[in-house]
Design an enzyme around this catalytic site. Structure first.
Site, PDB file in Angstrom:
ATOM      1  N   ASP A  96      13.681  13.917   9.134  1.00  0.00           N
ATOM      2  CA  ASP A  96      13.347  12.767   9.454  1.00  0.00           C
ATOM      3  C   ASP A  96      14.966  12.069   9.662  1.00  0.00           C
ATOM      4  O   ASP A  96      15.740  11.722   8.778  1.00  0.00           O
ATOM      5  CB  ASP A  96      12.766  11.842   8.446  1.00  0.00           C
ATOM      6  CG  ASP A  96      12.618  10.282   8.474  1.00  0.00           C
ATOM      7  OD1 ASP A  96      12.833   9.991   9.470  1.00  0.00           O
ATOM      8  OD2 ASP A  96      11.868   9.707   7.699  1.00  0.00           O
ATOM      9  N   ILE A  97      15.065  11.520  10.997  1.00  0.00           N
ATOM     10  CA  ILE A  97      16.310  10.727  11.373  1.00  0.00           C
ATOM     11  C   ILE A  97      16.614   9.560  10.526  1.00  0.00           C
ATOM     12  O   ILE A  97      17.943   9.191  10.339  1.00  0.00           O
ATOM     13  CB  ILE A  97      16.418  10.530  12.832  1.00  0.00           C
ATOM     14  CG1 ILE A  97      17.890  10.496  13.135  1.00  0.00           C
ATOM     15  CG2 ILE A  97      15.531   9.390  13.146  1.00  0.00           C
ATOM     16  CD1 ILE A  97      18.170  10.657  14.914  1.00  0.00           C
ATOM     17  N   ASN A 137      12.433   0.689  23.359  1.00  0.00           N
ATOM     18  CA  ASN A 137      11.906   0.272  24.817  1.00  0.00           C
ATOM     19  C   ASN A 137      12.688  -0.814  24.985  1.00  0.00           C
ATOM     20  O   ASN A 137      13.607  -1.173  24.491  1.00  0.00           O
ATOM     21  CB  ASN A 137      10.525  -0.108  24.488  1.00  0.00           C
ATOM     22  CG  ASN A 137      10.168  -1.017  23.321  1.00  0.00           C
ATOM     23  OD1 ASN A 137      10.811  -2.177  23.187  1.00  0.00           O
ATOM     24  ND2 ASN A 137       9.214  -0.802  22.667  1.00  0.00           N
ATOM     25  N   GLY A 160       6.489   6.169  17.129  1.00  0.00           N
ATOM     26  CA  GLY A 160       7.772   7.369  17.140  1.00  0.00           C
ATOM     27  C   GLY A 160       8.853   6.915  16.329  1.00  0.00           C
ATOM     28  O   GLY A 160       8.750   6.122  14.949  1.00  0.00           O
ATOM     29  N   VAL A 161       9.983   7.515  16.895  1.00  0.00           N
ATOM     30  CA  VAL A 161      11.250   6.988  16.010  1.00  0.00           C
ATOM     31  C   VAL A 161      11.402   5.521  16.087  1.00  0.00           C
ATOM     32  O   VAL A 161      12.067   5.149  14.852  1.00  0.00           O
ATOM     33  CB  VAL A 161      12.448   7.774  16.994  1.00  0.00           C
ATOM     34  CG1 VAL A 161      13.707   7.447  16.220  1.00  0.00           C
ATOM     35  CG2 VAL A 161      12.254   9.276  17.069  1.00  0.00           C
ATOM     36  N   ASP A 162      11.268   4.888  17.033  1.00  0.00           N
ATOM     37  CA  ASP A 162      11.405   3.243  16.988  1.00  0.00           C
ATOM     38  C   ASP A 162      10.695   2.850  15.869  1.00  0.00           C
ATOM     39  O   ASP A 162      11.422   2.178  14.876  1.00  0.00           O
ATOM     40  CB  ASP A 162      10.865   2.903  18.277  1.00  0.00           C
ATOM     41  CG  ASP A 162      11.635   1.633  18.758  1.00  0.00           C
ATOM     42  OD1 ASP A 162      12.724   1.112  17.992  1.00  0.00           O
ATOM     43  OD2 ASP A 162      11.139   1.030  19.725  1.00  0.00           O
ATOM     44  N   SER A 174      13.281  10.751  24.595  1.00  0.00           N
ATOM     45  CA  SER A 174      12.168  10.840  25.541  1.00  0.00           C
ATOM     46  C   SER A 174      11.140  11.983  25.620  1.00  0.00           C
ATOM     47  O   SER A 174      10.199  12.216  26.211  1.00  0.00           O
ATOM     48  CB  SER A 174      12.641  10.763  26.995  1.00  0.00           C
ATOM     49  OG  SER A 174      12.849   9.612  27.519  1.00  0.00           O
ATOM     50  N   GLY A 187       9.068  12.615  23.054  1.00  0.00           N
ATOM     51  CA  GLY A 187       7.532  12.074  22.715  1.00  0.00           C
ATOM     52  C   GLY A 187       6.534  11.383  23.592  1.00  0.00           C
ATOM     53  O   GLY A 187       6.140  12.193  24.546  1.00  0.00           O
ATOM     54  N   VAL A 188       6.151  10.280  23.319  1.00  0.00           N
ATOM     55  CA  VAL A 188       5.206   9.563  23.991  1.00  0.00           C
ATOM     56  C   VAL A 188       5.836   9.573  25.648  1.00  0.00           C
ATOM     57  O   VAL A 188       5.064   9.568  26.674  1.00  0.00           O
ATOM     58  CB  VAL A 188       4.707   8.263  23.792  1.00  0.00           C
ATOM     59  CG1 VAL A 188       4.060   8.350  22.455  1.00  0.00           C
ATOM     60  CG2 VAL A 188       6.075   7.150  23.447  1.00  0.00           C
TER      61      VAL A 188
HETATM   62  N1  AR6 Z   1      12.880  11.524  12.900  1.00  0.00           N
HETATM   63  C1  AR6 Z   1      13.146  12.634  14.047  1.00  0.00           C
HETATM   64  N2  AR6 Z   1      12.375  12.714  15.071  1.00  0.00           N
HETATM   65  C2  AR6 Z   1      11.284  11.942  15.299  1.00  0.00           C
HETATM   66  C3  AR6 Z   1      11.123  10.911  14.203  1.00  0.00           C
HETATM   67  C4  AR6 Z   1      11.580  10.806  12.948  1.00  0.00           C
HETATM   68  N3  AR6 Z   1      11.306   9.773  12.111  1.00  0.00           N
HETATM   69  N4  AR6 Z   1       9.736  10.441  14.561  1.00  0.00           N
HETATM   70  C5  AR6 Z   1       9.321  11.064  15.717  1.00  0.00           C
HETATM   71  N5  AR6 Z   1      10.261  11.829  16.000  1.00  0.00           N
HETATM   72  P1  AR6 Z   1       9.191   9.219  20.584  1.00  0.00           P
HETATM   73  P2  AR6 Z   1      10.372   8.582  23.323  1.00  0.00           P
HETATM   74  C6  AR6 Z   1      10.388  12.867  17.494  1.00  0.00           C
HETATM   75  O1  AR6 Z   1       7.870   8.990  20.968  1.00  0.00           O
HETATM   76  O2  AR6 Z   1       9.478   9.956  23.950  1.00  0.00           O
HETATM   77  C7  AR6 Z   1       8.356   4.122  21.299  1.00  0.00           C
HETATM   78  O3  AR6 Z   1       7.207   3.452  21.302  1.00  0.00           O
HETATM   79  C8  AR6 Z   1       9.223  13.036  18.210  1.00  0.00           C
HETATM   80  O4  AR6 Z   1       8.127  13.826  17.550  1.00  0.00           O
HETATM   81  O5  AR6 Z   1       9.623   8.443  19.183  1.00  0.00           O
HETATM   82  O6  AR6 Z   1      11.633   8.511  23.759  1.00  0.00           O
HETATM   83  C9  AR6 Z   1       9.388   3.336  21.815  1.00  0.00           C
HETATM   84  O7  AR6 Z   1       9.490   2.054  21.376  1.00  0.00           O
HETATM   85  C10 AR6 Z   1       9.748  13.523  19.445  1.00  0.00           C
HETATM   86  O8  AR6 Z   1       9.928  14.805  19.475  1.00  0.00           O
HETATM   87  O9  AR6 Z   1      10.385   8.737  21.743  1.00  0.00           O
HETATM   88  C11 AR6 Z   1       9.519   3.766  23.338  1.00  0.00           C
HETATM   89  O10 AR6 Z   1       8.506   3.136  23.935  1.00  0.00           O
HETATM   90  C12 AR6 Z   1      10.951  12.488  19.536  1.00  0.00           C
HETATM   91  O11 AR6 Z   1      11.162  12.278  18.339  1.00  0.00           O
HETATM   92  C13 AR6 Z   1       8.819   4.985  23.291  1.00  0.00           C
HETATM   93  O12 AR6 Z   1       8.284   5.271  22.267  1.00  0.00           O
HETATM   94  C14 AR6 Z   1      10.796  11.344  20.439  1.00  0.00           C
HETATM   95  O13 AR6 Z   1       9.779  10.877  20.286  1.00  0.00           O
HETATM   96  C15 AR6 Z   1       9.838   6.055  23.396  1.00  0.00           C
HETATM   97  O14 AR6 Z   1       9.429   7.455  23.693  1.00  0.00           O
END
Ligand code: AR6
Length: 207
Positions: free
Chosen positions: A38-39, A56, A64-66, A154, A156-157
């Site tokens: 977990d970052i 975003n 997600g991470v955000d 990028s 994830g979603v």
């Molecule tokens: N630590 C490390 N990696 C993680 C964590 C964590 N705590 N949580 C998720 N991941 P994403 P994106 C992974 O969807 O595709 C948001 O709504 C996750 O499994 O967070 O860049 C923002 O507001 C995936 O592999 O980011 C933006 O609108 C990776 O981190 C949008 O989502 C990125 O997943 C950004 O989408």
């Protein structure tokens, strides 16, 4: 080439929760470390360290991470993001750019927010993802960050193909080899971790 595993991690918060990882040499004085976890728990020295947030354009939180970073940092992070000037209505950080704030309740001292491309709708997702990594590293350098941790921007979603994302991420980090003591990827998913380690084995020397 095989990488070393089970290294003693210099990121103090991770020692208990993240048992293994892979270490690569970026230069004589700089390492790339790829770990699972977990970052939001990552830090090295709480003064010259930064985690990267996949934000975003509004920069006021998301999933997600955000979402995880905003929850861990507390409401002061949202307030600091709110104070980042809008470049046009509703846009504090355009796709491919980066902004820095403090980390507040996070272990890391700073957060570098970037907006990665949405793979299916971006006109040139490869260029946008390249810009995101590049601008994070430029902003980090300008702010004397010596330790920086990235998630898989990028992947994830936003739907970016993992293999190409790993190639871009590691290639750009190689270009900044002399600018940081340690660059980390902190990756939460097994498949992404494996893609990143395989790509680093292709592109870098083991440490
Ligand atoms: N630590 C490390 N990696 C993680 C964590 C964590 N705590 N949580 C998720 N991941 P994403 P994106 C992974 O969807 O595709 C948001 O709504 C996750 O499994 O967070 O860049 C923002 O507001 C995936 O592999 O980011 C933006 O609108 C990776 O981190 C949008 O989502 C990125 O997943 C950004 O989408």
């Amino acid at each position: 080439m095989e990488s070393k595993t089970d290294f003693p991690c210099s990121a103090h918060c991770l020692i208990s929760s993240m048992a293994s990882g892979a270490v690569f040499s970026l230069s004589d004085s700089s390492l790339l470390k790829i770990i699972q976890g977990d970052i939001t728990e990552w830090s090295v020295d709480a003064s010259s360290d930064a985690i990267v947030n996949t934000a975003n354009k509004r920069m006021l939180g998301g999933g997600g991470v955000d979402g995880a970073i905003h929850r861990a940092a507390g409401p002061q992070l949202r307030a600091a993001c709110f104070d980042v000037p809008e470049v046009r209505p509703g846009v504090r950080c355009p796709t491919g750019e980066a902004r820095i704030t403090l980390g507040f309740n996070l272990h890391a001292s700073h957060v570098i927010h970037t907006v990665g491309p949405v793979y299916d709708s971006d006109v040139n997702p490869r260029e946008s993802l390249t810009s995101s990594y590049t601008n994070c590293l430029i902003v980090a350098k300008e702010n004397n960050i010596k330790y920086i941790a990235f998630p898989a921007i990028s992947c994830g979603v936003n739907g970016y193909p993992k293999d190409e994302a790993a190639m871009i991420a590691i290639s750009i980090i190689k270009e900044f080899a002399n600018d940081f003591k340690e660059v980390y990827f902190v990756l939460s998913e097994d498949d992404i971790y494996n893609v990143w380690v395989n790509k680093a084995n292709e592109l870098l020397q083991e440490a």
